[in-house]
Design a protein around this motif. Structure first.
Motif, PDB file in Angstrom:
ATOM      1  N   ILE A 107       0.873  -1.297   0.014  1.00 49.14           N
ATOM      2  CA  ILE A 107       0.063   0.155  -0.179  1.00 49.14           C
ATOM      3  C   ILE A 107       0.863   1.103   0.203  1.00 49.14           C
ATOM      4  CG2 ILE A 107      -1.869   1.152   1.216  1.00 49.14           C
ATOM      5  CD1 ILE A 107      -2.513  -1.568  -0.018  1.00 49.14           C
ATOM      6  N   GLN A 108       2.079   0.991   0.544  1.00 47.06           N
ATOM      7  CA  GLN A 108       2.938   2.246   0.525  1.00 47.06           C
ATOM      8  C   GLN A 108       3.399   2.864  -0.913  1.00 47.06           C
ATOM      9  OE1 GLN A 108       5.936   1.670   3.182  1.00 47.06           O
ATOM     10  NE2 GLN A 108       4.710   1.666   5.044  1.00 47.06           N
ATOM     11  N   GLU A 109       3.394   1.719  -1.640  1.00 45.90           N
ATOM     12  CA  GLU A 109       4.173   2.116  -3.074  1.00 45.90           C
ATOM     13  C   GLU A 109       2.750   2.799  -3.703  1.00 45.90           C
ATOM     14  OE1 GLU A 109       6.888   1.456  -4.538  1.00 45.90           O
ATOM     15  OE2 GLU A 109       7.628   0.171  -2.930  1.00 45.90           O
ATOM     16  N   LEU A 110       1.802   2.860  -3.482  1.00 51.65           N
ATOM     17  CA  LEU A 110       0.446   3.332  -4.005  1.00 51.65           C
ATOM     18  C   LEU A 110       0.123   4.528  -3.514  1.00 51.65           C
ATOM     19  CD1 LEU A 110      -1.998   0.431  -4.594  1.00 51.65           C
ATOM     20  CD2 LEU A 110      -0.103   1.368  -6.331  1.00 51.65           C
ATOM     21  N   GLU A 111       0.811   5.085  -2.317  1.00 51.51           N
ATOM     22  CA  GLU A 111       0.507   6.469  -1.519  1.00 51.51           C
ATOM     23  C   GLU A 111       1.165   7.635  -2.389  1.00 51.51           C
ATOM     24  OE1 GLU A 111      -0.087   5.372   2.954  1.00 51.51           O
ATOM     25  OE2 GLU A 111       1.877   5.681   2.408  1.00 51.51           O
ATOM     26  N   TYR A 112       2.367   7.488  -3.084  1.00 55.74           N
ATOM     27  CA  TYR A 112       3.048   8.594  -3.480  1.00 55.74           C
ATOM     28  C   TYR A 112       3.672   8.072  -4.886  1.00 55.74           C
ATOM     29  CZ  TYR A 112       2.597  10.672   1.117  1.00 55.74           C
ATOM     30  OH  TYR A 112       2.030  10.914   2.430  1.00 55.74           O
ATOM     31  N   VAL A 113       2.923   8.206  -5.867  1.00 63.54           N
ATOM     32  CA  VAL A 113       3.263   7.636  -7.320  1.00 63.54           C
ATOM     33  C   VAL A 113       3.945   8.992  -8.151  1.00 63.54           C
ATOM     34  CG1 VAL A 113       2.797   6.442  -9.521  1.00 63.54           C
ATOM     35  CG2 VAL A 113       1.708   5.672  -7.107  1.00 63.54           C
ATOM     36  N   VAL A 114       5.021   8.687  -8.403  1.00 64.38           N
ATOM     37  CA  VAL A 114       5.582   9.798  -9.203  1.00 64.38           C
ATOM     38  C   VAL A 114       4.657   9.923 -10.560  1.00 64.38           C
ATOM     39  CG1 VAL A 114       7.723   9.933  -8.119  1.00 64.38           C
ATOM     40  CG2 VAL A 114       7.456   8.501 -10.177  1.00 64.38           C
ATOM     41  N   ASP A 115       4.777  11.133 -11.383  1.00 60.31           N
ATOM     42  CA  ASP A 115       4.049  11.152 -12.468  1.00 60.31           C
ATOM     43  C   ASP A 115       4.797  10.296 -13.652  1.00 60.31           C
ATOM     44  OD1 ASP A 115       2.396  13.130 -11.202  1.00 60.31           O
ATOM     45  OD2 ASP A 115       4.001  14.980 -12.229  1.00 60.31           O
ATOM     46  N   GLU A 116       5.841   9.770 -13.493  1.00 57.34           N
ATOM     47  CA  GLU A 116       6.699   9.136 -14.758  1.00 57.34           C
ATOM     48  C   GLU A 116       6.290   7.675 -14.683  1.00 57.34           C
ATOM     49  OE1 GLU A 116       8.259  10.906 -12.511  1.00 57.34           O
ATOM     50  OE2 GLU A 116       8.959  12.530 -13.926  1.00 57.34           O
ATOM     51  N   ASP A 117       5.651   7.418 -13.075  1.00 57.17           N
ATOM     52  CA  ASP A 117       5.410   5.963 -13.045  1.00 57.17           C
ATOM     53  C   ASP A 117       3.741   5.727 -13.315  1.00 57.17           C
ATOM     54  OD1 ASP A 117       7.954   5.149 -12.638  1.00 57.17           O
ATOM     55  OD2 ASP A 117       8.036   5.186 -10.575  1.00 57.17           O
ATOM     56  N   LEU A 118       3.086   6.806 -13.414  1.00 53.75           N
ATOM     57  CA  LEU A 118       1.650   6.569 -13.429  1.00 53.75           C
ATOM     58  C   LEU A 118       1.023   5.675 -14.574  1.00 53.75           C
ATOM     59  CD1 LEU A 118       0.346  10.234 -12.808  1.00 53.75           C
ATOM     60  CD2 LEU A 118       0.026   8.248 -11.357  1.00 53.75           C
ATOM     61  N   PRO A 119       1.772   5.513 -15.775  1.00 53.36           N
ATOM     62  CA  PRO A 119       1.280   4.515 -16.896  1.00 53.36           C
ATOM     63  C   PRO A 119       1.576   3.085 -16.341  1.00 53.36           C
ATOM     64  CG  PRO A 119       2.539   6.263 -17.939  1.00 53.36           C
ATOM     65  CD  PRO A 119       2.798   6.609 -16.405  1.00 53.36           C
ATOM     66  N   ILE A 120       2.502   2.912 -15.176  1.00 51.29           N
ATOM     67  CA  ILE A 120       2.554   1.421 -14.713  1.00 51.29           C
ATOM     68  C   ILE A 120       0.988   0.940 -14.098  1.00 51.29           C
ATOM     69  CG2 ILE A 120       3.611  -0.110 -13.097  1.00 51.29           C
ATOM     70  CD1 ILE A 120       5.972   1.501 -13.349  1.00 51.29           C
ATOM     71  N   LEU A 121      -0.060   1.912 -13.483  1.00 53.04           N
ATOM     72  CA  LEU A 121      -0.847   1.451 -12.978  1.00 53.04           C
ATOM     73  C   LEU A 121      -2.142   1.119 -14.095  1.00 53.04           C
ATOM     74  CD1 LEU A 121      -1.388   4.520 -10.211  1.00 53.04           C
ATOM     75  CD2 LEU A 121      -0.275   1.965 -10.083  1.00 53.04           C
ATOM     76  N   TRP A 122      -1.908   1.246 -15.579  1.00 50.60           N
ATOM     77  CA  TRP A 122      -2.851   1.084 -16.428  1.00 50.60           C
ATOM     78  C   TRP A 122      -2.298  -0.133 -17.273  1.00 50.60           C
ATOM     79  CZ3 TRP A 122      -7.502   2.626 -16.856  1.00 50.60           C
ATOM     80  CH2 TRP A 122      -7.704   3.679 -16.499  1.00 50.60           C
ATOM     81  N   ILE A 123      -1.159  -0.881 -16.830  1.00 45.13           N
ATOM     82  CA  ILE A 123      -0.557  -1.834 -17.310  1.00 45.13           C
ATOM     83  C   ILE A 123      -1.511  -3.071 -17.449  1.00 45.13           C
ATOM     84  CG2 ILE A 123       1.273  -3.742 -17.313  1.00 45.13           C
ATOM     85  CD1 ILE A 123       3.104  -1.745 -16.984  1.00 45.13           C
ATOM     86  N   GLY A 124      -1.695  -3.547 -18.300  1.00 42.97           N
ATOM     87  CA  GLY A 124      -2.939  -4.766 -18.476  1.00 42.97           C
ATOM     88  C   GLY A 124      -4.147  -4.314 -18.530  1.00 42.97           C
TER      89      GLY A 124
END
Length: 479
Positions: free
Chosen positions: A275-292
């Motif tokens: 859950i800590q990984e999802l609290e502060y996601v940098v803008d460059e890594d936002l596309p990772i949340l849409w993978i799949g």
């Protein structure tokens, strides 16, 4: 898959050493006592005893009842469902609850297992890298770390955080209890009361089974490392047991393996590392949340690489030259418990140049390009408009109920040694139906075709099958 047992209740080969005993004047066999080499009966995972090997009766029941159906996709290679079915068969009998079996067959849980296998594939490589670097910087011939080495470690740590982010994204879908996972949510809709005791036991069973699945997929190596990291990811360090078998990392190694988001606070305010990984996601890594979910459209090679590893089916990883443990490897090289059979592997004549399944080649870490990470903020992303459609193997209530009958099937199955050869042959002849009707043959055919081909007018053809058969019988009677 190759058989482990043939006509006996024990494995054919035992790991050990033969020596000559002068006192008894005969050969003496001394089996290995080491955990990795011996064929011990059980292995303990999070306090629960899982079967480590199978005897002849258990192997017979598993191969006849619980092996993946031949009508599924890519039946000749190993998939996540194969490992899951094996672990469900090896787990203790107190795990056999209809709710838990149904939970493990859900597509959302399968996505979590898939992301965990990808994460641990690289996490084990990083742990090995840490242990090697620990030996290099200590001792009389220690090496000095350069600035490029520290920068490379920082990039590797970011890569691990990105894989954890993918696991956390899939796991959060289970925690929210939305859609098909609503019935597994710990809070009742009307009463708003959490079943803490049942939920805790359910979570412990899920963790133990998940550790076994990842451990078997990783060629049964580094069991304690996987167990320690899995408990840390889902339970945080406050609720992780400190066992002497676990590795102890230095503060620098912890920051490298656990990432920059890892924070340990009071246990009342502590959140799990996922859950800590999802609290502060940098803008460059936002596309990772849409993978799949949506097809990535951008020029970030790192995100495109993660997406390719994730969306390619686990049975077709050899097409992109990627290894995730034993996933995608041919079943002809493995036995019933998915353990590699080295005599069968030698017949394949694999080499360093010819190794499509990464069996001969050792796991390696690609050194990243430092200049690409310095320009990470300059990558451009365009709008998403292509959605990714996933096909999951369906399951029925009948197949779920079969798991609840596991202990009964094991008790009723007789070993080959205790059964007469004539009685066994009579039983197999009476059990096997060699006179399959025309309707059954056509039904089995369309069952396979409907899964492997695109949508067609199979329903109309199936509806006319009885009339075709009646006409065929009528014509045959006239002739």
């Amino acid at each position: 898959m190759l058989r482990m047992n043939s006509g006996t209740g024990h494995a054919i080969y035992h790991s050990g050493i033969w020596s000559w005993d002068n006192e008894t004047d005969r050969l003496h066999f001394e089996p290995h006592k080491d955990l990795e080499d011996s064929k011990e009966r059980y292995i303990v995972t999070n306090g629960y005893r899982f079967l480590r090997t199978l005897n002849a009766a258990e192997e017979k029941v598993f191969r006849e009842e619980y092996v993946r159906d031949k009508t599924t996709f890519d039946d000749d290679v190993i998939a996540i469902s194969d490992v899951r079915n094996l672990v469900l068969f090896l787990m203790p009998k107190e795990f056999l609850k209809l709710k838990f079996i149904d939970f493990m067959h859900r597509p959302a849980v399968r996505n979590v297992l898939h992301a965990l296998i990808i994460y641990f594939e690289y996490f084990l490589r990083m742990v090995e890298f840490v242990l090697i670097r620990r030996d290099e910087v200590e001792g009389d011939k220690s090496q000095i770390q350069s600035e490029q080495t520290n920068e490379m470690k920082r990039i590797f740590s970011i890569y691990l955080s990105q894989y954890r982010m993918l696991v956390a994204r899939n796991y959060s879908q289970i925690l929210k209890g939305e859609g098909e996972m609503q019935e597994f949510y710990h809070m009742k809709q009307n009463m708003h009361i959490s079943a803490s005791q049942k939920d805790r036991i359910f979570h412990e069973h899920f963790l133990a089974v998940t550790i076994q699945i990842v451990w078997i997929t990783m060629h049964r190596r580094a069991h304690h490392v996987i167990e320690m990291e899995m408990n840390r990811l889902f339970c945080s360090e406050h609720f992780t047991k400190h066992r002497p078998e676990y590795l102890k990392y230095t503060p620098v190694e912890r920051s490298f393996l656990y990432g920059r988001r890892n924070k340990v606070v009071n246990y009342r305010l502590q959140r799990s590392p996922l859950i800590q990984e999802l609290e502060y996601v940098v803008d460059e890594d936002l596309p990772i949340l849409w993978i799949g979910e949506r097809l990535y459209r951008g020029d970030n090679i790192r995100i495109a690489t993660i997406e390719l590893e994730y969306i390619v089916p686990d049975t077709q990883l050899h097409m992109i030259d990627v290894a995730h443990g034993i996933l995608g490897n041919p079943k002809r090289l493995y036995n019933t418990i998915l353990d590699l059979n080295w005599p069968a592997l030698r017949l394949e004549n694999y080499s360093e140049a010819n190794d499509p399944f990464h069996i001969i080649r050792q796991p390696t870490i690609l050194i990243p390009n430092l200049s690409d990470e310095q320009n990470v903020e300059m990558f451009k992303n365009t709008e998403h408009f292509l959605k990714i459609f996933h096909i999951h193997d369906t399951y029925s209530t009948k197949s779920l109920m079969k798991w609840l009958q596991r202990e009964h099937k094991l008790q009723s199955c007789k070993s080959d040694d205790a059964t007469n050869i004539f009685e066994r042959c009579e039983y197999e002849l009476s059990k096997t139906d060699t006179t399959s009707g025309i309707l059954q043959i056509i039904h089995n055919y369309f069952k396979i075709v409907s899964r492997l081909r695109k949508d067609g007018n199979y329903k109309e053809i199936k509806r006319d099958i009885p009339s075709y058969i009646k006409l065929h019988r009528k014509n045959s009677m006239i002739m």
